[in-house]
Design an enzyme around this catalytic site. Structure first.
Site, PDB file in Angstrom:
ATOM      1  N   ILE A 133     -18.690 -10.062  31.288  1.00 38.09           N
ATOM      2  CA  ILE A 133     -19.412  -8.782  31.231  1.00 38.09           C
ATOM      3  C   ILE A 133     -19.746  -8.394  29.792  1.00 38.09           C
ATOM      4  CG2 ILE A 133     -18.657  -7.781  33.436  1.00 38.09           C
ATOM      5  CD1 ILE A 133     -16.405  -6.361  31.948  1.00 38.09           C
ATOM      6  N   GLY A 134     -19.333  -9.216  28.841  1.00 39.21           N
ATOM      7  CA  GLY A 134     -19.653  -8.918  27.449  1.00 39.21           C
ATOM      8  C   GLY A 134     -19.099  -9.995  26.534  1.00 39.21           C
ATOM      9  N   GLY A 151     -18.307 -10.873  22.003  1.00 36.24           N
ATOM     10  CA  GLY A 151     -18.389 -10.516  20.587  1.00 36.24           C
ATOM     11  C   GLY A 151     -18.316 -11.796  19.783  1.00 36.24           C
ATOM     12  N   VAL A 190     -15.628 -10.882  27.108  1.00 35.43           N
ATOM     13  CA  VAL A 190     -15.020  -9.887  27.989  1.00 35.43           C
ATOM     14  C   VAL A 190     -15.363 -10.262  29.421  1.00 35.43           C
ATOM     15  CG1 VAL A 190     -14.809  -7.435  28.563  1.00 35.43           C
ATOM     16  CG2 VAL A 190     -15.269  -8.102  26.209  1.00 35.43           C
ATOM     17  N   LYS A 249     -10.435  -8.781  27.674  1.00 34.68           N
ATOM     18  CA  LYS A 249     -11.008  -9.264  26.409  1.00 34.68           C
ATOM     19  C   LYS A 249     -10.241 -10.518  26.011  1.00 34.68           C
ATOM     20  CE  LYS A 249     -12.251  -7.598  21.805  1.00 34.68           C
ATOM     21  NZ  LYS A 249     -12.469  -6.400  21.008  1.00 34.68           N
ATOM     22  N   ASP A 252     -16.363   2.042  13.791  1.00 38.13           N
ATOM     23  CA  ASP A 252     -17.490   1.284  14.365  1.00 38.13           C
ATOM     24  C   ASP A 252     -18.087   2.057  15.546  1.00 38.13           C
ATOM     25  OD1 ASP A 252     -19.295  -0.787  14.573  1.00 38.13           O
ATOM     26  OD2 ASP A 252     -17.958  -2.115  15.684  1.00 38.13           O
TER      27      ASP A 252
HETATM   28  N1  ADE Z   1     -17.276  -4.479  27.897  1.00 38.52           N
HETATM   29  C1  ADE Z   1     -16.427  -4.422  26.868  1.00 38.52           C
HETATM   30  N2  ADE Z   1     -15.356  -3.673  27.158  1.00 38.52           N
HETATM   31  C2  ADE Z   1     -15.536  -3.224  28.426  1.00 38.52           C
HETATM   32  C3  ADE Z   1     -14.788  -2.382  29.282  1.00 38.52           C
HETATM   33  N3  ADE Z   1     -13.623  -1.867  28.887  1.00 38.52           N
HETATM   34  N4  ADE Z   1     -15.279  -2.110  30.499  1.00 38.52           N
HETATM   35  C4  ADE Z   1     -16.465  -2.639  30.875  1.00 38.52           C
HETATM   36  N5  ADE Z   1     -17.210  -3.432  30.115  1.00 38.52           N
HETATM   37  C5  ADE Z   1     -16.759  -3.731  28.894  1.00 38.52           C
END
Ligand code: ADE
Length: 295
Positions: free
Chosen positions: A26-27, A29, A34, A49, A142
């Site tokens: 979902i993400g 860095g 993530v 993460k 940040d």
């Molecule tokens: N992307 C990064 N951190 C997240 C989180 N805590 N919940 C959903 N998406 C995310």
């Protein structure tokens, strides 16, 4: 078998981390990804993460331990909660509260800008989170729209404490340039400046401007020009922005940190006065009885 060995064996079984079933990404860095995960028993969602420990240099490791120590002491309805840290020899997993409603940057980009009322409610929640962390001497460093997440029911959650740090007192200077240049406070470009909580206040001014106008206050095609715009605080607020909101932006985006609004002045500003805080509920409990299951 000692408890640590047993714990590590239990950590990653197939696509499981501890008691969490890992799903899609979902993400990401520079040093982390993530993923969405579910607690196997309660089915509660978390954001996982994931960091590859073998790729972390000394500086990143230091930032990571600051991120963990900052997040461990933060329990606020508008701050993403760190439930636990799971370690294996090669990887580190931060089990985080899941905020499934997207981030503020995408929301502004898809809607053009936020209406006055949504901006107020969003800003008030960010302010509540920042007041709380500054009271604990934690500076985020940040704050930007990408790090402001929403839950599926619209509650704001400030995320990503990867650049956060603690300040012991007003005299203790921080010397690192952190964060994203368009949100950077003027003192970050000056030598011999105190870099403390006002850097977060400045970033909130940039966030507020972005929310209500859909554009960034400081834009330039080179870093040098951007730096000059920021140091001179040269920006133009469109005339259709409501007066009380304009006054708040001007009170925040002051080049000298000493003249900039403090958090309490922001809280008392005319623009926010009608806002109530219905979201100020207790932060969520961790998703499952994980600790007792591991023992
Ligand atoms: N992307 C990064 N951190 C997240 C989180 N805590 N919940 C959903 N998406 C995310």
């Amino acid at each position: 078998m000692c408890k640590d060995e047993k714990t590590i064996k239990e950590l990653i079984i197939g696509r499981r981390v501890g008691f969490y079933k890992v799903r899609g990404e979902i993400g990401y860095g520079t040093f982390s990804r993530v993923k969405l995960a579910f607690h196997a028993l309660t089915k509660d969602k978390v954001a996982l993460k994931i960091l590859d420990r073998t790729r972390l240099d000394a500086q990143t490791q230091q930032l990571l331990s600051r991120e963990i120590s900052s997040m461990e002491c933060l329990q606020h309805p508008n701050v993403v909660r760190l439930y636990e840290v799971v370690e294996t020899p090669s990887r580190l997993f931060l089990v985080l509260e899941y905020a499934g409603g997207g981030d503020l940057h995408n929301r502004i980009c898809s809607e053009g800008k936020l209406c006055d009322n949504t901006s107020k409610i969003t800003f008030a929640q960010i302010l509540s989170a920042v007041k709380y962390m500054h009271n604990l001497n934690i500076i985020h460093r940040d704050l930007k729209a990408e790090n402001v997440l929403f839950t599926s029911d619209g509650c704001v959650k400030v995320a990503d404490f990867g650049f956060s740090t603690r300040v012991a007192s007003r005299g203790s200077a921080l010397d690192t340039f952190c964060g994203s240049p368009p949100y950077a406070a003027p003192e970050l470009f000056r030598d011999d400046s105190y870099l403390g909580p006002p850097v977060d206040v400045w970033a909130m001014g940039v966030l507020l401007f972005f929310m209500v106008t859909g554009t960034m206050p400081f834009r330039a095609d080179t870093m040098g020009k951007l730096r000059r715009c920021i140091m001179e605080a040269s920006y133009t607020i469109p005339p259709w922005v409501p007066g009380p909101c304009q006054r708040l932006i001007r009170g925040i985006l002051k080049p000298l940190a000493a003249e900039r609004y403090a958090v309490d002045q922001m809280l008392g500003c005319d623009w926010l006065l009608p806002v109530e805080f219905p979201w100020a509920l207790a932060p969520p409990e961790p998703p499952g009885p994980l600790q007792s299951l591991l023992e």
